[in-house]
Design a protein around this motif. Sequence first.
Motif, short mmCIF file in Angstrom:
data_model
loop_
_atom_site.label_atom_id
_atom_site.label_comp_id
_atom_site.label_asym_id
_atom_site.label_seq_id
_atom_site.Cartn_x
_atom_site.Cartn_y
_atom_site.Cartn_z
N THR A 100 0.82 -1.21 0.00
CA THR A 100 0.00 0.00 0.00
C THR A 100 0.86 1.27 0.00
N ALA A 103 0.83 3.64 -3.17
CA ALA A 103 -0.28 4.54 -3.50
C ALA A 103 0.17 5.99 -3.33
N ILE A 130 -5.77 -2.20 -4.07
CA ILE A 130 -5.11 -0.90 -4.24
C ILE A 130 -5.48 -0.37 -5.62
N ALA A 134 -4.16 5.18 -8.55
CA ALA A 134 -3.62 6.04 -7.49
C ALA A 134 -2.11 6.12 -7.54
N VAL A 135 -1.52 5.52 -8.56
CA VAL A 135 -0.07 5.51 -8.72
C VAL A 135 0.29 6.20 -10.02
#
Length: 331
Positions: A100, A103, A130, A134-135
């Motif tokens: 996580t 992220a 995940i 978001a990356v």
Amino acid sequence: MQTFNLTATGHNLNYLPQYIARRHGFFQEQGLELVTKIPTPWDGVLDALAAGEADMALGGIWVPSMYRERVENYTVFAQIANRCPLALLKHGSADEFKLTDVAGKTVLMKSGGGASVGLFFKMLLRENNIDARAVDYIQDLDGVMLGNLFQGGMGDFFVTDNLSARAMVEQNPNISVAMEMVTQGDVPWSVYYRETATTTPEVMDKQRRFCLALAKGIDFVNNTDPTTYQDELAELFPNVPVEACVAVTNQFRNNGMWISPVIPVEGYNRWQLGLRDARLVSEPIPYKTLVNSEPALESQAPQPVSSSGAPAMNGSTRIAVAEAKTISSVA
């Protein structure tokens, strides 16, 4: 002796049993002279198949998956790498790292050898709930270039092949391995395939004998301490410290990288879901539609016996063979 021409997408440690089988004469024992060519760029493997210059291609199963019913139908008949050979690097210490942590960060991913790196990493994120969106990703550059940029401070994480990752960490104390993805479950990472339309009984006989030799190479690698043949590893990978080669080979041996030429059904189905979620296929392709496991299955029988008289097949191999036999028996 029959020539068996292989076109491969690269030269990688996860192909080690094939290299061992060739160097130790296992293909010759089956009446085959294996000739390997690596085109540049890598997708030249498809041109080699189309031109009849190669009997089979070695690479990711995502290629025959996305091509099916769109461009060309290929049949996959065996695998060599049963797990992902990548590693995730980070700046600083990897103590207490959690997936996580990526992220909201920037991840560099090499892409010169195809789409597998991004496909697997983003699938792994989704499997761990995940959001891959978001990356931030930088993935359209050569692996060596990205490695140099990462060491210079670009990005937060770098996904590259495990061998390069180990070598980089040995040379740079400011970088550490956060995750070795060989520990992250089965997928048919590297497979052998050719056009479905040109797969004749004569071709399948060659494939069967190829799988017999490959299985012997897998058995050798799984049951032999790599320090006893580290000179061969040094010759195969001259640009990497031999200690890194030995370490990664042991890591792969201990985590199911090489189990059998037979493609396990569960790992296949997992990868197909990943390809669907990446939009490379509209729906997962059924195992039997893409895979003809007969040549690989024949390489598993009869099995050599151990000192106890039991078949010398580990649990993972037994499961893979049983699953594939079940699928193959379904009309």
